[in-house]
Design a protein around this motif. Sequence first.
Motif, PDB file in Angstrom:
ATOM      1  N   ILE A 391     -20.285  84.538 -47.884  1.00 14.16           N
ATOM      2  CA  ILE A 391     -19.811  83.694 -46.791  1.00 14.16           C
ATOM      3  C   ILE A 391     -20.650  84.038 -45.564  1.00 14.16           C
ATOM      4  N   ALA A 392     -21.189  83.029 -44.889  1.00 17.74           N
ATOM      5  CA  ALA A 392     -22.046  83.269 -43.722  1.00 17.74           C
ATOM      6  C   ALA A 392     -21.577  82.462 -42.524  1.00 17.74           C
ATOM      7  N   THR A 393     -21.764  83.037 -41.352  1.00 17.73           N
ATOM      8  CA  THR A 393     -21.472  82.363 -40.096  1.00 17.73           C
ATOM      9  C   THR A 393     -22.665  82.528 -39.167  1.00 17.73           C
ATOM     10  N   ALA A 394     -23.065  81.445 -38.525  1.00 19.71           N
ATOM     11  CA  ALA A 394     -24.170  81.480 -37.570  1.00 19.71           C
ATOM     12  C   ALA A 394     -23.710  80.899 -36.243  1.00 19.71           C
ATOM     13  N   THR A 395     -24.115  81.536 -35.155  1.00 17.76           N
ATOM     14  CA  THR A 395     -23.818  81.043 -33.817  1.00 17.76           C
ATOM     15  C   THR A 395     -25.119  80.649 -33.152  1.00 17.76           C
ATOM     16  N   VAL A 396     -25.144  79.417 -32.630  1.00 19.11           N
ATOM     17  CA  VAL A 396     -26.365  78.876 -32.004  1.00 19.11           C
ATOM     18  C   VAL A 396     -25.992  78.226 -30.679  1.00 19.11           C
ATOM     19  N   VAL A 397     -26.805  78.505 -29.655  1.00 19.35           N
ATOM     20  CA  VAL A 397     -26.624  77.843 -28.368  1.00 19.35           C
ATOM     21  C   VAL A 397     -27.700  76.775 -28.247  1.00 19.35           C
ATOM     22  N   TYR A 398     -27.294  75.548 -27.952  1.00 24.20           N
ATOM     23  CA  TYR A 398     -28.235  74.444 -27.823  1.00 24.20           C
ATOM     24  C   TYR A 398     -28.477  74.118 -26.349  1.00 24.20           C
TER      25      TYR A 398
END
Length: 402
Positions: A391-398
């Motif tokens: 299970i993976a989670t990614a946080t990205v700011v655009y």
Amino acid sequence: MQHRSAPHTGIVIVAAGRGERAGASSEGPKQYRRIGGRPVIAHTLDRFAAWRGHGPIVVVIHPDDETLFDAALEATAGPILVEKVFGGATRQQSVLAGLERLDGRDLRYVMIHDGVRPFLNRELLDRVADALEDGAPCVLPATPVTDTLKRAGEGMTVRETVSRTDLYAAQTPQSFDLQAILAAHRKALAEGRLDFTDDAAITEWAGLPVTIVLGSPDNVKLTIQRDIAMADERLSKTTLPDVRTGNGYDVHQLEPGDGVTLCGIFIPHDQKLKGHSDADVALHALTDALLATCGAGDIGDHFPPSDPQWKGAASRIFLEHAAKIVRDAGGTIMNADISLIAEAPKVGPHRQAMREMLSDILGITVDRCSVKATTNETIGFVGRREGIAAIATATVVYGVTG
């Protein structure tokens, strides 16, 4: 993807000027004026420190500004290893001082940048580096001139309209084969030529071709007080950040074999994961998580298992592709977290190597990469050692350049 020129590119940031056109200020020369609550040069340093292609960073400062520079270095977003040298009476002399500091090292290229251009971005740096790698000895980022140009005569009357065809406005970082630009600077000094306005002009004079790559309209030079005020306003706007989180899940069947690849690290084991590629469930899940942050489908859309070219492929290719899609969409990857669910093999001894692999692939610091593991308490297909899940989670700011 790690940039090809990463180990070979030194950086010279020129920050020895007095900035008279910006007016006097208690904060010192313009490179130390505050925009967004921090000195201009702190923002510039942050941009280079975040770019994975950089080698040693040399900052050329005025001897009177050592205390100001040390304070600015404390204001960067994170610890940055830099070398400071004192500049000369002209920009040309200051650049030469920076180049001399890099001489004799295992460096092939150098980027020379104005300390008061704090809004350069990763895409611009990559374009310049690619041109160097393609064989250009001198690379100039520049933007096409769009305004109508007039040449003035006596009494400030227009003498003629100048065609803007093939005209470009030069920016930095102007970038070079290190030994070529160093030789050109030394030759100019020896011949008493101290009148060049930029480094590309020196290489033109030395007979070297200069290749133009597209600059960035954001990569402005802060010259007058109004420039600094506008930069401060740009950085001080309180807007809701566009933070997005994506999730990914993957599972692969286990079969007899000699080991498994997880997070790009091969672990010897009496089983292997079954799949069309190297079956790295961790990187597959994280690829989906990144793609989810910009609605770019899933891993199967980009790398269908029916395509024979991906047979046995290393899964870092998939993750690098997803990271590029995110960045091309204006995203900055802030964090990656993976949970592995497996009865065996033991993940703990390999966790740090896995984190470092994620850091390398994604171009973020190790502290932003997390890998955890748990068993399924002998329950279900995982408990029976029939497969491994992730299970993976990614946080990205655009909307944040860098």
